[in-house]
Design a protein around this motif. Structure first.
Motif, short mmCIF file in Angstrom:
data_model
loop_
_atom_site.label_atom_id
_atom_site.label_comp_id
_atom_site.label_asym_id
_atom_site.label_seq_id
_atom_site.Cartn_x
_atom_site.Cartn_y
_atom_site.Cartn_z
N ALA A 242 36.24 37.88 27.25
CA ALA A 242 36.31 38.78 26.74
C ALA A 242 37.68 39.25 27.17
O ALA A 242 37.65 38.74 28.83
N VAL A 243 38.36 40.40 27.46
CA VAL A 243 39.46 40.54 27.01
C VAL A 243 39.91 42.85 27.19
O VAL A 243 38.79 43.12 26.55
N VAL A 244 39.70 43.04 28.38
CA VAL A 244 39.59 44.51 28.34
C VAL A 244 41.18 45.21 28.85
O VAL A 244 41.62 44.15 29.68
N MET A 245 41.70 45.64 28.22
CA MET A 245 43.41 45.92 28.02
C MET A 245 43.56 47.48 27.93
O MET A 245 43.39 48.00 26.89
N PRO B 283 37.87 32.83 34.12
CA PRO B 283 37.23 33.93 34.53
C PRO B 283 36.46 34.23 33.31
O PRO B 283 37.09 34.06 31.83
N GLU B 284 35.37 34.93 33.07
CA GLU B 284 34.23 35.47 31.89
C GLU B 284 34.89 36.98 31.73
O GLU B 284 34.65 36.70 30.00
N VAL B 285 35.18 37.87 32.47
CA VAL B 285 36.69 39.13 31.71
C VAL B 285 37.44 39.46 32.03
O VAL B 285 37.96 39.00 33.42
N VAL C 226 36.20 37.55 37.65
CA VAL C 226 37.19 38.26 36.84
C VAL C 226 38.28 38.02 36.97
O VAL C 226 39.12 37.27 38.14
N GLY C 227 38.90 37.48 36.36
CA GLY C 227 40.70 37.54 36.08
C GLY C 227 41.18 39.21 36.25
O GLY C 227 40.86 39.95 34.93
N PHE C 228 42.54 38.88 36.39
CA PHE C 228 43.23 40.25 36.27
C PHE C 228 44.81 40.11 36.28
O PHE C 228 44.93 39.55 36.90
N VAL C 229 45.21 40.50 35.03
CA VAL C 229 46.84 40.65 34.78
C VAL C 229 47.67 42.07 34.26
O VAL C 229 46.99 43.27 34.47
#
Length: 244
Positions: A196-199, A163-165, A90-93
Motif C-alpha cells: 500500500a501507499v500513503v501519500m 516494503p509493505e507500506v 516501511v519505505g519512505f519517499v
C-alpha cells in the motif's frame, strides 16, 4: 474483510508551544489502509498532514492512541524493534530525496536493503532502475541527476527494498509536471497486491490519482473521498479551510 495493512486509532500528537503549553496537532485520528490501496492525505496548511505521516510511519513518536503496521503495534515495540520494522516493512519517499551524495544511484538503491540485512542483487537493482526508466543512470551520483531523476532513484530504492507500506511526503512537490506524473505512476504501480501507499500532497491532480483521499482539518479527518476528481478534492479542501 482483509486485515488492514496500516491502522491508527485515537492518534494524538502535540508539540511544545509558548510558555511550555503543549499545542495539539493531531486530535484523535483513526484510519485504516488495506493492502493494494493508494491513499492520499490533503489539508490546509497546519492541518497536521505531515505530522500524521511521520507518526504513521514510525519516524515520529505520538502522544497517545495506537498505530499498527502489518499487525505490529508501534507503541509496544522497543527502539531496536521499531528500527527493524522501519527497515523491513516501511519505505519512505521524501520530498528532499534523501540520497547520499557520495554514492551512485545503484549504491543508493541497494543501501536500505543492505542495512536491513537482506541485500539485493545487482539484477534486482538493475530491475528497479529499469522500472523507473533510469537504466542508463545507475553509475551517476545524485549531483549529476535532475530533480525528477533523483526522485525516481528514491522510488527505485523503495522498489528494491520491497516494503509493505510506502509513505511519500510531497513526492511531486519539487518536480515539473512531466516528472511528477511519472513519479505518481510509479507510486500507483507500487500500491498493488499486498502493498500500500500513503501519500501527503498539496497537488490536487496527484491526490485524484489515489483510491481514497483523507481531508484533514485542525488535526482531525474532516472528510473521506473515494476516487474523487481534482475538482472534488478542491471543494473538500475549500470547505475544510473555511471551517477551520
Amino acid at each position: 474483510m482483509t486485515e488492514p495493512l496500516l491502522s491508527a486509532a485515537g492518534l494524538t500528537k502535540s508539540f511544545p508551544g509558548p510558555d511550555q503549553v503543549r499545542v495539539p496537532v493531531l486530535r484523535g485520528i483513526s484510519l485504516a489502509v488495506q493492502p493494494g490501496e493508494f491513499v492520499a492525505i490533503v489539508g490546509p496548511s497546519g492541518s497536521g498532514k505531515s505530522t500524521l505521516l511521520y507518526c504513521l510511519s514510525a519516524l515520529e513518536p505520538y502522544d497517545s492512541g495506537s498505530v499498527s503496521i502489518a499487525g505490529q503495534r508501534l507503541e509496544t515495540l522497543r527502539p531496536k524493534q521499531l528500527q527493524a520494522l522501519r527497515r523491513s516493512t516501511v519505505g519512505f519517499v521524501f520530498q528532499s530525496f534523501n540520497l547520499i551524495p557520495s554514492l551512485t544511484a545503484r549504491q543508493n538503491i541497494a543501501l536500505p536493503a543492505s542495512l536491513a540485512h537482506r541485500p539485493v542483487s545487482a539484477t534486482e537493482v538493475d530491475a528497479a532502475l529499469a522500472a523507473v526508466g533510469l537504466s542508463d543512470r545507475g553509475d551517476h551520483r545524485p549531483g549529476s541527476l535532475s530533480g525528477g531523476q533523483q526522485q525516481r532513484v528514491a522510488i527505485a530504492r523503495v522498489l528494491a527494498s520491497r516494503p509493505e507500506v510506502v509513505f511519500a511526503d510531497e513526492p511531486t512537490g519539487a518536480l515539473d509536471t512531466t516528472a511528477g506524473d511519472a513519479v505518481l505512476g510509479l507510486l500507483r504501480q507500487v500500491a498493488t497486491g499486498t502493498r500500500a501507499v500513503v501519500m501527503v500532497t498539496h497537488d490536487l491532480e496527484a491526490a485524484a490519482r489515489a483510491d481514497r483521499v483523507l481531508v484533514l482539518r485542525d488535526g482531525t479527518v474532516h472528510r473521506e473521498l473515494v476516487r474523487p476528481s481534482a475538482g472534488q478534492v478542491l471543494d473538500a479542501l475549500t470547505a475544510a479551510g473555511q471551517e477551520a
